[in-house]
Design a protein around this motif. Structure first.
Motif, PDB file in Angstrom:
ATOM      1  N   LYS A  48       0.851  -1.192   0.000  1.00 19.32           N
ATOM      2  CA  LYS A  48       0.000   0.000   0.000  1.00 19.32           C
ATOM      3  C   LYS A  48       0.887   1.242   0.000  1.00 19.32           C
ATOM      4  O   LYS A  48       1.862   1.319   0.747  1.00 19.32           O
ATOM      5  N   GLU A  49       0.528   2.200  -0.840  1.00 20.59           N
ATOM      6  CA  GLU A  49       1.170   3.520  -0.774  1.00 20.59           C
ATOM      7  C   GLU A  49       0.048   4.538  -0.691  1.00 20.59           C
ATOM      8  O   GLU A  49      -0.728   4.676  -1.629  1.00 20.59           O
ATOM      9  N   LEU A  50      -0.086   5.198   0.409  1.00 18.82           N
ATOM     10  CA  LEU A  50      -1.180   6.151   0.630  1.00 18.82           C
ATOM     11  C   LEU A  50      -2.533   5.545   0.277  1.00 18.82           C
ATOM     12  O   LEU A  50      -3.367   6.167  -0.360  1.00 18.82           O
ATOM     13  N   GLY A  51      -2.718   4.310   0.673  1.00 19.34           N
ATOM     14  CA  GLY A  51      -4.006   3.658   0.452  1.00 19.34           C
ATOM     15  C   GLY A  51      -4.159   3.039  -0.921  1.00 19.34           C
ATOM     16  O   GLY A  51      -5.088   2.275  -1.156  1.00 19.34           O
ATOM     17  N   THR A  52      -3.237   3.341  -1.840  1.00 12.80           N
ATOM     18  CA  THR A  52      -3.328   2.775  -3.186  1.00 12.80           C
ATOM     19  C   THR A  52      -2.425   1.553  -3.274  1.00 12.80           C
ATOM     20  O   THR A  52      -1.284   1.586  -2.810  1.00 12.80           O
ATOM     21  N   GLU A  74       3.392  -1.949   3.434  1.00 13.57           N
ATOM     22  CA  GLU A  74       3.160  -0.530   3.200  1.00 13.57           C
ATOM     23  C   GLU A  74       4.473   0.226   3.019  1.00 13.57           C
ATOM     24  O   GLU A  74       5.480  -0.105   3.643  1.00 13.57           O
ATOM     25  N   HIS A  75       4.436   1.173   2.117  1.00 13.07           N
ATOM     26  CA  HIS A  75       5.556   2.115   1.975  1.00 13.07           C
ATOM     27  C   HIS A  75       5.019   3.504   2.278  1.00 13.07           C
ATOM     28  O   HIS A  75       4.022   3.934   1.720  1.00 13.07           O
ATOM     29  N   ILE A  76       5.701   4.168   3.213  1.00 14.00           N
ATOM     30  CA  ILE A  76       5.289   5.510   3.632  1.00 14.00           C
ATOM     31  C   ILE A  76       6.362   6.488   3.196  1.00 14.00           C
ATOM     32  O   ILE A  76       7.552   6.166   3.252  1.00 14.00           O
ATOM     33  N   GLN A  77       5.943   7.666   2.751  1.00 13.81           N
ATOM     34  CA  GLN A  77       6.948   8.668   2.424  1.00 13.81           C
ATOM     35  C   GLN A  77       6.486  10.056   2.852  1.00 13.81           C
ATOM     36  O   GLN A  77       5.321  10.405   2.680  1.00 13.81           O
TER      37      GLN A  77
END
Lengths: 160, 298, 89, 766
Positions: free
Chosen positions: D167-171, D181-184
């Protein structure tokens, strides 16, 4: 051999007490499950946290490492026996006043252990208190306020 | 996975009041018997399913196992069931062998010391047993009995592997005898643990030393180690190297290096083999220095 | 005007623009206007007219518990941030 | 809105806590103390392997054991698992959780994902029989290759959840992976800014898994009545979230479940998740009896969520004056067997104490075959601060700057924009650093060899969330205050004191109760440092409500307008007629409709009240031969906003500090290569004992938070964030060797010193 319970007679908190238990039941189980004295807590069941500390004759022990059948004829004090009809024991009072408890689960064990220390040494040094209480784990307080409470209780006891 | 630290399986329990009764019970149950003194190892091992004795024999009511005796030769005999706190609170023992407090006061914590005995610590035969190195360095012997008779075993010869002793299944450790203290002798036990109490020795070192009459030379040095091999280790041959030698940094280093070389540690969660060997040298040196100081004061 | 901060992982939709200024009085209005200017924004931010799983809306300096119910005023800052998952509080 | 009034009567005092006497006499009922008629005892069969596929669970032999009353597996759950649900916690986080994950963590369905994962459970007439029955259940499985750290997780072909996508920002990013998840977060242009830095320090650091270590093991009793109502008595940090999650897992409406929170023996985040409650409920339904489950200490260590091991790379660039101009962080956190490590929180906190214009933060939530991680006091922030604060120390050293000074010139303050976007409201970071810099401890000389001093700063953002509180006025002028925040450290009293302050009462005139989920409005967890802040705020609102109703009542009695009534120092009086006076107690005694006040608040998620900053000063002594660290002196400084009950604030500061010291020096999970924990006891998981510590000095800083009526900031968490870094910096100063892994145990310190020595020797040889 048939699996039957064993009769045990002892003194608990000044009362002549009889109970039946399986030989495999620890004193902690007997106190909590058989006698419903749940003030003595279980934290680890292998002698390393001190939450189940009680006084057995003249010495504090972890009741998880004592078998119920071993205490026939012995004298036991648990947290339920610490306060008198007149009020709290000085060490209980000091724990309250010094905020020496947070969650309170280790507190009965600490109180029994602290009282045992003060009974023989009412003026312990910080080092003596820390050494004596090293078998009692507390995860909330960082021990600072517990040490202060024991010192304060000692002062109260010495004043009489 | 067994819910760990949980319930004990069914056991039978008896608490004999005489030695004869206890030996007979032990003879009857042999390997199925579990000897209960303080229970601080026995009950923990039973809960963890590491042993499953069917018959518990509580030896705390047997007089012979609870006596402290000092004979006319000043040999000290300590009953095997005596809990640690009664050792360091016993004036007779402390007058004669104050160094026993080094180990008796660090086994477990206050509550554990209310139950745990030297006898139990020895028979549990953990390589890390805190009471053992010092007793070995003092030349202690084990007084053992069974229905077939009695025998004496040098403590350093008692252990055959981790948790294993040379005792027969029907033999009971009655007491430990420490021979009389020589003049100008001193001893010390220290261990290394990451905490300051409530821990298993990463390395432990017991040292006993006897000095020459001028207090400047070694007469005899005995060193024993915990937690650096499958059993407690008695470091052989030290006397041959340093007996008669002047006490100085060099001779002290000879002893501590011999200890290091005698160690055969493994790596586990309590320490790597390399770290343990290193600690052997450090602790032996430190214990030896304390033992020398004590000998000089003696 | 609202100051809308575009998360780095969405800036490909805004030609790497970090801050977008938009007039809106609710988050729904804001997202619709954003999507008009930068197509694909709505799909990135919502699912079934709700804020997408894994996204939180910060209005000024606190994460909003009910962003769709908040009334937005001129000068407010809006941020879309990753949610704090996993029993973090 | 923060009041300027400083002369509080109750706030700031130290009364005896309301639950204190029961807790020092052994009368307080904790979860394992609970008993009820007709009770059965349960035990749980757990996975013996870290990764595998369940082939068969055969319970037939166990069922035949006399005394066994019920055995359940995941097949006993009602309805499909294949949907997403919004847990109470999720509601505040804006996400949902796969029901299958929630269920699999309490009873595995198809795969075995970590050693200790529950597989089946037994209810029997005694716990001994239940345990015997467990050993008779036959579990057949196929073993798969385990994934045990983030490096393996990101590279391994062994995929733990076949359906998982990053998941990246819910996508979702398509592709099979263990990266959940990847958060940035990105602020400014860090790449460009680093080019202009006078000095750059970049380090890779790791931390090991550690446990919250609460002394009370988890326990729950459940009773599933014939009418479908389910009652659960348990030890939880949040009765309402526990109710909602239990209902979701069981597939029943939340209105069917009542959770009765018993006294709780510590949590530190670890008693937010639900483990035993749904299982006890299933066993109760199957057996027709109430069933109690109690964990052993081994189960607590191996089967409940610790906080994860991490791998972090942090890079900071500064100009000549020591001003940080760019920073970058790469954070890999182990999630455990299901998504949700505290990496998101770690990403928020990693540079939160500083004003840095150019920042790039990447966070990675990696699935591994270990127990699902849970919150632990300022989740994620402690590891992140260990990385940041040791790198900052190195920057300061290279620039020959005082460690407090470099922090002070870079401090975050009101208006500072964090990397994740928002700007700070009023915060106390600068005040905390100044307090450290000016403290007697920091300025005292170090005279002994092998002694070093270190400092560090930590942030926790605090949350607000929902709380409810009601107050009933009694005829004798006392009030009964009912609230839903389980009380782990005396919050009943700190909440009651805020109501007492409003009503001019003494603390002992307020009788607080923590009640079940049928008896009060929804209240979020005791966590996020929110209880004294948000539930205290609800109590304040409820007290205002009581006050207003009393004003109306006295206005009616006096036949004047309510606007003309004032209340001060416990007395109602008319603004116009000085003769008209009535004390609080006199008015309470007057008959009429009962007065019940309500307070109900919803106070935002992350960042509530601006959060709390804390810092630590630590002096250590190192035995250079054994590597053993002795903490000689320790001072914790924290911004409490306003300390309602100073002793409890100090207690939180001391407790958090000591947990941080334990984490720094000795606490860690030792794992075998097949994923088994080898030190799951309180002997070998070495938490500090009383003998391992000095007194812990505290300095409370008070920078009132915007918003809260008394300016309160939650103080439960920020205090654990800085200690490991402060200890690390102190060890460096004592030994000259930087430690890059937690824990900094004697072996690693010794090795560091030996390697350092050989480095020096080698350089001399050259």
């Amino acid at each position: 051999m048939t699996q039957s319970k064993t009769y045990v007679r002892c003194t608990i908190n000044g009362e002549d007490t009889e109970f039946l238990c399986e030989p495999r039941q620890s004193l902690l189980e007997c106190l909590r499950d058989v006698l419903r004295l749940t003030g003595t807590k279980e934290g680890c069941n292998d002698g390393n946290c001190g939450a189940c500390t009680i006084m057995l004759d003249d010495r504090i022990v972890t009741s998880c490492l004592v078998l119920g059948v071993e205490v026939n004829g012995k004298t036991i004090t648990t947290i339920e026996g610490m306060a008198s009809p007149e009020g709290l024991h000085p060490v209980q009072q000091a724990f309250l006043e010094e905020a020496a408890l947070q969650c309170g689960i280790c507190t009965p064990g600490f109180l029994i252990a602290s009282k045992a220390l003060l009974d023989t040494n009412p003026n312990p040094t910080e080092e003596e208190i820390r050494f004596w209480l090293a078998n009692n784990l507390c995860r909330c307080t960082g021990y600072d306020k517990i040490v202060r409470a024991v010192v304060k209780a000692g002062e109260k006891i010495r004043e009489g | 996975m067994k819910p760990g630290g949980a319930e004990l399986k069914w056991i039978d329990y008896s608490s004999p009041e005489t030695l004869a009764e206890a030996l007979s019970l032990l003879n009857e149950h042999q390997k199925d018997a579990g000897i209960l003194a303080g229970g601080t190892d026995l009950i923990v091992k039973m809960r963890a399913d590491r042993i499953n004795p069917g018959q518990i024999i509580d030896i705390k009511s047997i007089p012979e196992l609870n006596q402290v005796n000092i004979n006319s030769n000043n040999d000290l005999t300590i009953g095997s069931a005596i809990p640690c706190y009664k050792i360091y609170n016993n004036d007779d023992i402390m007058n004669l062998r104050p160094e026993l407090k080094d180990s008796a006061s660090i086994i477990g914590g206050t509550q554990i010391q209310g139950r745990a005995s030297f006898g139990g610590n020895i028979c549990n035969a953990a390589p890390s047993a805190d009471s053992v190195p010092l007793l070995i360095s003092l030349g202690a012997t084990c007084n053992v009995q069974s229905v077939n008779g009695e025998r004496t075993i040098a403590l350093e010869d008692l252990f055959s592997g981790p948790g294993q002793t040379v005792l027969e299944p029907n033999e009971l450790l009655i007491s430990i005898t420490i021979p009389k203290k020589s003049d100008l002798s001193g001893a010390n036990y220290i261990r290394f643990i990451p905490r300051n109490e409530m821990d298993i020795a990463v390395v432990g070192t017991g040292v006993s030393v006897t000095l020459s009459s001028n207090k400047k030379n070694f007469e005899s040095v005995r060193v024993s180690l915990a937690s650096v091999g499958p059993t407690p280790i008695f470091v052989d041959g030290i006397d041959k190297e340093v007996s008669g030698q002047e006490i100085n940094d060099e001779s002290i280093r000879v002893v501590s290096n011999m200890a290091k070389n005698a160690s055969k540690p493994i790596s586990d969660m309590r320490g790597t083999a390399e770290f343990r060997q290193h600690l052997c040298e450090v602790l032996t040196r430190r214990a030896l220095i304390t033992a020398i100081e004590r000998a000089k004061e003696a | 005007m609202l100051q809308v901060f575009i998360p780095s992982l969405m800036r490909k939709l805004t030609n790497d623009k970090h801050i977008v200024e938009i007039n809106a009085s609710s988050i729904t209005e804001l997202i619709n206007k954003l999507d008009k200017e930068y197509p694909g924004m709505k799909q990135q931010l919502t699912e079934g007219n709700l804020i997408k799983d894994g996204l939180s809306v910060v209005i000024n300096d606190e994460i909003s518990n009910n962003p769709l119910l908040e009334h937005l005023e001129d000068g407010f800052e809006i941020h879309f941030v990753p949610t704090i998952g996993g029993g973090t509080f | 809105m923060a009041t300027v009034k400083k002369d509080y009567k109750v706030i700031g005092s130290r009364p005896v806590r309301h639950d204190g006497v029961d807790k020092v006499t052994g009368k307080a009922i904790y979860s394992a103390d609970f008993s009820i008629s007709d009770l059965l005892h349960g035990k749980v069969l757990r996975s013996p392997i870290a990764h595998g596929i369940i082939k068969k669970i055969d319970t037939s032999k166990a069922e035949k054991l006399p005394g066994v009353r019920a055995i359940v597996t995941s097949k006993d759950f009602i309805g499909s698992s294949d949907k997403n649900i919004e847990t109470a916690e999720d509601r505040n986080e804006g996400e949902t959780t796969r029901l299958k994950y929630l269920r699999d963590n309490v009873l595995a369905s198809d795969k075995l994902l970590y050693i200790g994962q529950p597989v089946a459970a037994v209810a029997a007439t005694s716990s001994h029989i239940a345990e015997e029955a467990i050993s008779l259940i036959e579990l057949e499985y196929e073993t798969l290759e385990p994934v045990l750290n983030t490096t393996q997780g990101l590279s391994s072909k062994s995929i733990i959840h076949q359906e998982l996508e990053t998941k990246e920002l819910g996508t979702k990013v398509p592709g099979k992976t263990n990266l959940a998840e990847h958060i940035q977060h990105k602020l400014g242009d860090p790449e460009e800014a680093f080019k202009h830095a006078e000095i750059i320090v970049e380090r890779e650091l790791t931390t090991e898994t550690v446990h919250q270590g609460y002394i009370e093991p988890h326990a729950a009793t459940a009773s599933w009545s014939k009418d479908g109502r389910i009652t659960v008595w348990c030890s939880t940090q949040g009765a309402f979230p526990a109710r909602d999650t239990t209902a979701d897992i069981l597939g029943v409406p939340i209105s069917q479940v009542k959770v009765v929170p018993l006294e709780i023996g510590g949590g530190f985040g670890g008693k937010i998740p639900v483990y035993l409650e749904p299982v006890a409920a299933l066993l109760s339904r199957a057996s027709g009896h109430p069933v109690k489950l109690v964990m052993s200490r081994k189960e607590v260590f191996e089967c409940t969520g610790p906080t994860p091991g991490t791998l972090m790379r942090v890079k900071i660039g500064a100009d000549k004056s020591g001003k940080f101009i760019a920073a970058q962080a790469h954070l890999e956190f182990e999630a455990g067997a299901f998504p949700g490590s505290p990496v998101a929180a770690g990403s928020y906190c990693v540079f939160a104490a500083y004003d840095i214009p150019n920042v790039l933060i990447d966070g990675y939530d990696v699935i591994v075959n270990k127990a699902k991680t849970a919150a632990y006091r300022a989740p994620g922030a402690t590891m992140a601060a260990f990385a940041t604060e040791t790198v900052i120390d190195e920057v300061a050293e290279k620039l020959q700057m005082d460690p407090a000074e470099i922090r002070l010139i870079n401090t975050a303050k009101k208006g500072t924009r964090r990397a994740d976007g928002p700007v700070y409201p009023t915060i106390g970071c600068e005040e905390v650093i100044k307090t450290i810099k000016d403290s007697e401890h920091y300025n005292s000389p170090i005279t002994e060899p092998h002694v070093g001093r270190g400092i560090a700063i930590g942030y926790w953002f605090n949350v607000g969330l929902e709380s409810a509180c009601t107050i009933s006025l009694s005829k004798n002028g006392t009030i009964n205050l009912v609230e839903g925040s389980t009380d782990i450290g005396g919050t009943r009293t700190s909440i009651a004191m805020q109501a007492a302050e409003v009503l001019g009462l003494l603390p002992e005139d307020v009788i607080p109760s923590v009640v079940d989920t049928d008896s009060i409005g929804f209240t979020s967890v005791t966590g996020g440092s929110r209880t004294t802040y948000a539930t205290g705020w609800a109590a304040y609102e409820a007290a205002i409500d009581v006050k207003n109703q009393m004003i109306s009542k006295v206005a009616g009695i006096w036949s004047i307008d309510a606007d003309n009534v004032e209340f001060e120092d416990g007395v109602f009086f008319s603004k116009q007629d000085t003769e008209l006076k009535m004390t609080f107690k006199e008015l309470a005694a007057k008959s009429g409709a009962p007065i019940v006040g309500r307070g109900s608040v919803s106070k935002g998620g992350m960042g509530a009240g601006g959060g709390s900053f804390a810092g630590a000063i630590c002096d250590v002594k190192i035995d250079p031969e054994t590597g053993k660290t002795t903490v000689l002196r320790f001072t914790c400084v924290q911004d409490a906003g306003k300390a309602i009950y100073p002793s409890f604030v100090e207690g939180q500061m001391q407790g958090g500090s000591v947990q941080g010291i334990g984490w720094a020096l000795n606490e860690e999970y030792f794992m075998t290569d097949d994923g088994r924990m080898t030190n799951s006891s309180l002997l070998d998981y070495r938490m500090p004992t009383s003998l391992d510590l000095p007194m812990i000095d505290t300095i409370i800083v008070e920078v009132p938070s915007d918003g809260h009526p008394y300016g309160v900031r939650g103080v439960g968490e920020a205090n654990i964030v800085s200690p490991p870094a402060a200890v690390a910096n102190a060890i460096y100063n004592a030994t000259g060797v930087r430690q890059s892994s937690l824990p900094m145990n004697p072996a690693s310190i010794t090795k560091g010193i030996q390697d350092h020595r050989s480095d020096i020797l080698n350089s001399m040889n050259c």
